[in-house]
Design a protein around this motif. Structure first.
Motif, mmCIF file in Angstrom:
data_model
loop_
_atom_site.group_PDB
_atom_site.id
_atom_site.type_symbol
_atom_site.label_atom_id
_atom_site.label_comp_id
_atom_site.label_asym_id
_atom_site.label_seq_id
_atom_site.Cartn_x
_atom_site.Cartn_y
_atom_site.Cartn_z
ATOM 1 N N ARG A 51 0.834 -1.197 0.000
ATOM 2 C CA ARG A 51 0.000 0.000 0.000
ATOM 3 C C ARG A 51 0.873 1.252 0.000
ATOM 4 O O ARG A 51 1.729 1.437 0.870
ATOM 5 C CB ARG A 51 -0.935 0.026 1.210
ATOM 6 C CG ARG A 51 -1.902 1.216 1.184
ATOM 7 C CD ARG A 51 -2.906 1.126 2.329
ATOM 8 N NE ARG A 51 -3.840 2.249 2.280
ATOM 9 C CZ ARG A 51 -3.624 3.429 2.872
ATOM 10 N NH1 ARG A 51 -2.517 3.616 3.561
ATOM 11 N NH2 ARG A 51 -4.528 4.388 2.786
ATOM 12 N N VAL A 52 0.651 2.099 -0.990
ATOM 13 C CA VAL A 52 1.332 3.384 -1.091
ATOM 14 C C VAL A 52 0.264 4.455 -1.231
ATOM 15 O O VAL A 52 -0.708 4.287 -1.972
ATOM 16 C CB VAL A 52 2.285 3.417 -2.316
ATOM 17 C CG1 VAL A 52 2.916 4.798 -2.469
ATOM 18 C CG2 VAL A 52 3.355 2.343 -2.183
ATOM 19 N N ARG A 53 0.412 5.546 -0.497
ATOM 20 C CA ARG A 53 -0.565 6.623 -0.592
ATOM 21 C C ARG A 53 0.122 7.953 -0.833
ATOM 22 O O ARG A 53 1.327 8.096 -0.578
ATOM 23 C CB ARG A 53 -1.428 6.697 0.682
ATOM 24 C CG ARG A 53 -0.698 7.214 1.917
ATOM 25 C CD ARG A 53 -1.580 7.141 3.143
ATOM 26 N NE ARG A 53 -0.959 7.765 4.323
ATOM 27 C CZ ARG A 53 -1.185 9.014 4.700
ATOM 28 N NH1 ARG A 53 -2.017 9.779 4.003
ATOM 29 N NH2 ARG A 53 -0.592 9.515 5.767
ATOM 30 N N HIS A 54 -0.640 8.918 -1.305
ATOM 31 C CA HIS A 54 -0.128 10.264 -1.534
ATOM 32 C C HIS A 54 -0.621 11.179 -0.430
ATOM 33 O O HIS A 54 -1.782 11.146 -0.052
ATOM 34 C CB HIS A 54 -0.607 10.798 -2.891
ATOM 35 C CG HIS A 54 -0.264 12.242 -3.118
ATOM 36 N ND1 HIS A 54 -1.207 13.211 -3.388
ATOM 37 C CD2 HIS A 54 0.934 12.871 -3.112
ATOM 38 C CE1 HIS A 54 -0.615 14.370 -3.544
ATOM 39 N NE2 HIS A 54 0.681 14.202 -3.379
ATOM 40 N N ARG A 55 0.284 12.009 0.100
ATOM 41 C CA ARG A 55 -0.093 13.029 1.082
ATOM 42 C C ARG A 55 0.371 14.383 0.571
ATOM 43 O O ARG A 55 1.564 14.584 0.333
ATOM 44 C CB ARG A 55 0.521 12.726 2.447
ATOM 45 C CG ARG A 55 0.177 13.771 3.514
ATOM 46 C CD ARG A 55 0.421 13.228 4.910
ATOM 47 N NE ARG A 55 1.818 12.939 5.161
ATOM 48 C CZ ARG A 55 2.678 13.824 5.697
ATOM 49 N NH1 ARG A 55 2.294 15.045 5.993
ATOM 50 N NH2 ARG A 55 3.938 13.456 5.916
#
Length: 277
Positions: free
Chosen positions: A209-213
């Motif tokens: 899981r990779v997310r953008h902030r």
């Protein structure tokens, strides 16, 4: 086709320069500029040491020009180098710039007019943001590795990320084609994605899981400085993220196809190299 004269590749061991060298070997004589020469093709070159410029330029007819990395205003270093190139008989220069930098803009933008007026044959390459930023030591890649986060100041802005191999392919044609391009090439991938979109693609491809902030430009500047980027250059990079948020890099061009005859690599294809074996 006549074999062109010796090509000097500045930034010759870097992301685009090394790929260009691979493409040009066997087609012309190469000279790869580097601060630490380690092979017969290499020549010592340091932007801050003009004594290295003359020997690097001897017998050269064409140059791939990568401005000094991390320097907010490269013009004072590049201008005398180009003057020396003209005196040495160089006829063609291909400049690596950025789709985010217009001619005449502060910093790198000052080099656009410089190269097209200094020599009779020229091209300015204006690639979008590199897919390779998701690899190696770039802050984007480091964030993915350490926290599963991509931290930018881009908001929901979109970018047509481009593979460095596609940039190199356009550069090789601009260096070798018998007829000079004498043009600015905006080089993009085949689709514009937000960083959240890119994170989703990486998640699907890698299973991690990779997310953008998204953060403020001030916070991003602070983070970049903490990562070792000089303060003035960090502020420029954060400002470019703000431009992305405003939609400055959403465009998609056909440059790779029209110049090289092949389609550009998609981000989904690239993301496969990020997946574990």
């Amino acid at each position: 086709m006549n074999t062109p004269s010796t090509v000097l590749i500045t930034g010759g061991t870097g992301t685009t320069g090394s790929r260009i060298a691979t493409l040009l070997r066997g087609q012309t004589t190469l000279r790869i500029a580097t601060r630490k020469p380690s092979s017969g093709e290499h020549v010592r070159f340091d932007w801050a040491n003009p004594a290295t410029h003359g020997p690097a330029l001897t017998g050269v007819g064409r140059i791939y020009l990568v401005a000094p990395v991390g320097v907010a205003d490269p013009a004072p270093l590049v201008r005398p180098f180009l003057a020396a190139a003209v005196r040495a008989g160089v006829r063609r220069v291909v400049l690596l710039s950025s789709s985010a930098i217009d001619e005449g803009a502060p910093g790198l933008g000052a080099l656009h007019r410089m190269v097209r007026t200094a020599l009779p044959e020229w091209a300015v390459l204006r690639p979008s943001w590199f897919m390779q930023n998701f690899l190696g030591e770039h802050p984007v890649a480091a964030g993915i590795r350490t926290s599963g986060e991509i931290v930018t100041a881009t908001g929901e802005g979109r970018v047509a990320f481009v593979d460095a191999a596609d940039i190199a392919a356009v550069a090789a044609r601009a260096l070798l084609d018998p007829t000079p391009h004498n043009a600015a090439h905006v080089i993009t991938g085949p689709e514009a994605l937000s960083y959240a979109d890119a994170a989703a693609v990486i998640t699907e491809s890698s299973g991690r899981r990779v997310r953008h902030r998204s953060v403020s430009t001030a916070e991003l500047t602070t983070r970049l400085i903490a990562a070792g980027i000089p303060a003035e250059f960090a502020a420029i990079l954060a400002g470019l993220d703000a431009d992305i948020q405003r939609g400055a890099d959403e465009r998609v061009t056909s440059t790779v196809q029209s110049v090289t005859g092949r389609r550009p690599r998609s981000f989904a294809e690239f993301a496969r190299v990020l997946a574990p074996p």
